[in-house]
Design a protein around this motif. Sequence first.
Motif, PDB file in Angstrom:
ATOM      1  N   LEU A  91       0.864  -1.170   0.000  1.00 41.31           N
ATOM      2  CA  LEU A  91       0.000   0.000   0.000  1.00 41.31           C
ATOM      3  C   LEU A  91       0.906   1.226   0.000  1.00 41.31           C
ATOM      4  O   LEU A  91       2.011   1.192   0.529  1.00 41.31           O
ATOM      5  CB  LEU A  91      -0.892  -0.021   1.250  1.00 41.31           C
TER       6      LEU A  91
ATOM      7  N   GLU B 155       2.050   4.470   1.269  1.00 42.37           N
ATOM      8  CA  GLU B 155       1.927   5.297   2.468  1.00 42.37           C
ATOM      9  C   GLU B 155       1.814   6.773   2.130  1.00 42.37           C
ATOM     10  O   GLU B 155       1.070   7.509   2.770  1.00 42.37           O
ATOM     11  CB  GLU B 155       3.133   5.050   3.400  1.00 42.37           C
TER      12      GLU B 155
ATOM     13  N   TRP C 233      -1.950   5.410   2.317  1.00 45.04           N
ATOM     14  CA  TRP C 233      -2.058   3.949   2.238  1.00 45.04           C
ATOM     15  C   TRP C 233      -3.001   3.495   1.119  1.00 45.04           C
ATOM     16  O   TRP C 233      -3.755   2.542   1.271  1.00 45.04           O
ATOM     17  CB  TRP C 233      -2.530   3.345   3.573  1.00 45.04           C
TER      18      TRP C 233
ATOM     19  N   THR D 280      -3.997   0.142   8.659  1.00 44.37           N
ATOM     20  CA  THR D 280      -3.745   1.479   8.132  1.00 44.37           C
ATOM     21  C   THR D 280      -4.894   2.460   8.298  1.00 44.37           C
ATOM     22  O   THR D 280      -4.707   3.671   8.255  1.00 44.37           O
ATOM     23  CB  THR D 280      -3.425   1.387   6.631  1.00 44.37           C
TER      24      THR D 280
ATOM     25  N   GLN E 258      -7.254   3.188   6.230  1.00 46.81           N
ATOM     26  CA  GLN E 258      -7.795   3.864   5.045  1.00 46.81           C
ATOM     27  C   GLN E 258      -9.074   3.206   4.535  1.00 46.81           C
ATOM     28  O   GLN E 258      -9.300   2.018   4.754  1.00 46.81           O
ATOM     29  CB  GLN E 258      -6.733   3.915   3.935  1.00 46.81           C
TER      30      GLN E 258
ATOM     31  N   GLN F  58       6.008  -4.134   6.181  1.00 45.13           N
ATOM     32  CA  GLN F  58       6.188  -2.723   5.841  1.00 45.13           C
ATOM     33  C   GLN F  58       7.248  -2.627   4.757  1.00 45.13           C
ATOM     34  O   GLN F  58       8.028  -3.545   4.548  1.00 45.13           O
ATOM     35  CB  GLN F  58       6.577  -1.902   7.079  1.00 45.13           C
TER      36      GLN F  58
END
Lengths: 517, 517
Positions: free
Chosen positions: B245, B247, B251, B284, B286, B480
């Motif tokens: 995703l 950032e 994200w 996240t 989102q 990450q």
Amino acid sequence: MFRRACTLFSNTTASTVGRATQQPIISNTNNLNLSFNRSSLKMNNNQSYSKSMTMDNICPTVKTAQYAVRGELVIIAESLAKKLQEQQKNNTEKSLPFDEIVYCNIGNPQQLKQKPITYFRQVLSLCEYPGMLDSAHIDKIFPSDVITRARELLGSINFTTGAYSGSQGIAHVTKNVASFIESRDGHPSDPSDIFLTDGASVAVQRILRLLIRDRNDGILIPIPQYPLYSATIELYGGSQVGYELNEEKGWGLEIPELERSLKQSIDAGIQPRALVIINPGNPTGQSLDRANMEDIVRFCHQHRLVLLADEVYQENVYVKEKKPFVSFKKVVKDLGQEVEGLELVSFHSVSKGVVGECGKRGGYMELCNIDTAVKAEIYKLASIGLCPNVTGQLVVDLMVKPPVKGEPSYETYQKETETIYESVTCNPPEGAMYAFPQIRLPARAVEEAKRLGKAPDAFYCINLLEATGVCVVPGSGFGQKDGTFHFRTTFLPSEQAIEGVCTRIADFHSKFMAKYK
Amino acid sequence: MFRRACTLFSNTTASTVGRATQQPIISNTNNLNLSFNRSSLKMNNNQSYSKSMTMDNICPTVKTAQYAVRGELVIIAESLAKKLQEQQKNNTEKSLPFDEIVYCNIGNPQQLKQKPITYFRQVLSLCEYPGMLDSAHIDKIFPSDVITRARELLGSINFTTGAYSGSQGIAHVTKNVASFIESRDGHPSDPSDIFLTDGASVAVQRILRLLIRDRNDGILIPIPQYPLYSATIELYGGSQVGYELNEEKGWGLEIPELERSLKQSIDAGIQPRALVIINPGNPTGQSLDRANMEDIVRFCHQHRLVLLADEVYQENVYVKEKKPFVSFKKVVKDLGQEVEGLELVSFHSVSKGVVGECGKRGGYMELCNIDTAVKAEIYKLASIGLCPNVTGQLVVDLMVKPPVKGEPSYETYQKETETIYESVTCNPPEGAMYAFPQIRLPARAVEEAKRLGKAPDAFYCINLLEATGVCVVPGSGFGQKDGTFHFRTTFLPSEQAIEGVCTRIADFHSKFMAKYK
């Protein structure tokens, strides 16, 4: 405010150390940056869509795993039940020769009208809605010990049943389970060895998951057995190693048969890793005697097998005076140094016994002598599922610590549990809640079954269901000696109902035998 | 009486047809009859017992699966909590620089003082103890709509929460779930496609179990993701295929990155079988926009991926006006023929949103376009676990059918849910209940972590916990981008508490950065 804390971290030194563990095997390391063209995503609609998940490409052990207790028979029963319901609703003509389905396929006491223990439900009721504790009418509805117990349990869960507990279970409950085991066995039990679970099935599966790496790992299971074992061993890709219980000797467990089974496994290149004992037995209802249990423990110790003791029917011992329940933990501890170090896992559940709270999915296992690092792995598996349901955990607490003499609820509790015991003591089995009668099928019935691609006992059970509405489970789902046929039935229907069930079965049986003789 | 029925079957014709299916691979066919010598069972006690189940011989994927949300950090936190408790109990000197552990590692609203919905708990309370319905005081404690609802639910479960339900769940509840989905999406939903489960985790695991045969089956998962996915894919021996995703774009999920990830998987010989989307995102926060969702659906359709839509945070959309929640089912159905046949499974849970009943372990999945035979396999897997816990199922019912305008409980319900929303809208995320801030760690901190064998962000989080009592989860547990570090924290502590948490984190952060700069 929180935004402030988050943005604090943006103006400090960066680092370039690689990723930590547990990264996807494939991820954006090369940064290919393929160009993206939305129109390329459009399907050609002339092309018909073929499913991506089909019987040809799903996990093969899912397909081969079988679970008879809720298999074909139950699916037929459910469709018949639906038909009955519609008939009754629309008041249409009766097309079935019975008015209700009697589910004898599964030990589900409360479906068959066993009453829940009042004290248990009162405590749960207060725990679900602690607001009632402030009501002026509370003491008109609940006895004082119920209120005290609810407050105590609520205190152990931050006053809500709605939060995740620790993955191993509520500390207060594991402590009470350990005390229960201690006073049952006369040997110490450590709460840190207790894992609460959503029913015993989950616990059994968790241990089998650890033991099974591939087809070369074998688990010794009784024939007949409870299909959870065969289904799970298959699902996890291990090997079932059957040992036969001796029907002529009341489904006794004989050590020479264990030896034979073990040897056959080793000869076949399959490493026997654990021995499953269901005591009292399911589906057979037998209880092991003490000397037999000692031999089993010695056998496991000698061959370094993990002993998996399925003791969920410990409260269902109906010949208590003659054969009181003895746990494998007690036997192991009593034998002491002779079997020092033996690895034992014992399973228990709130679904059976006088509790009979199947719907609550409560249970626990106790680990004895399990390696510390392995125990950490069991904890990790538990944590992936977050935690067992909290209400189920509370029922475990109530089961292991029921009202005692002198408390206001004691008398009712005593009366209720006695009623449950009395209603079943007229039946032959020594323990559990099942009978596993043998049926001798005529050759023509066997042929007919074969023609239809069914196991002969399944054919018999389907006919029984369709003629009488009584749903039992064919013995083939549990395993049975070559050439023998059985079915498993609970004897949980109420005393009046069971009379009817027996008559219906007997009547069907004569007709079936006459038809195929 | 029952004995009579059982013995009826003994004097009829026998048959010798072989065993039915699902027999143990090894069982007593040869009848070896090894002689049994009890003394041979006795252990030589000079020989010390080596454990049979060790880290060297348990299932390897159990060992490699990792689950950060309840991993090392939580174990440290729990031991610190114990220490605090002992300190307070014994009134000994304070040895820790904080008075309580704040668990921001997991979305566990009620542990962090979110109040349960009164109406839900009142109904559950009555369902647990229907005896109350006969009390003269009942209407002084419960509003009339609570009583009506409890009677209705009890009617659907034979008046007890203590019996196993059907494996797919209580029919009354699956019907209400389907109605909920229909009115949410404006498209039909079939109750027979709804499977109730013990929380969404169990549902996710069941589908992954079907999809994964071996390491050559890949599941596309976001980075960062919720560790249930990585842990389960590893446990089942499949391959994680990560897509990152973005950032920098809040994200965001970008199709070119999906294309890249897919290609990389195929190039590596790993067949991509399904795409996991967590929307709103965990960790996240989102929410995807509509056009993006359409592209994702087209992408899955084009590449014949099963779309696994983790929509458990659908109620946690905090910017409702700007971005209302849209389900993948709705997008698929709206696109219609263009994505005809796409296989979709959507997951929901009672643990999140305003319900926040984590401890109840309630959830469901809806299957769309899943092959009928495959669906039967899903049913079989469900049946091996017997049934989801009944109380959790009732909470699902309450979640999908809360009180409506005009009912006595409506006003309280409305007020309670508003309060919950208001208490979180001050926070930045658009959905879910987490923030995933990036931390930029000094090279010396990274080195120190390396020396200790820890992931740098785990090292940071352990230090944070030990200094402040705030328990968060290192980003490495979620995945990450290379060289970046994060942690996930819930923002569920109450408004007053979160102020303190932020101050403590900020204070710690300055000191940590100063120490390693």
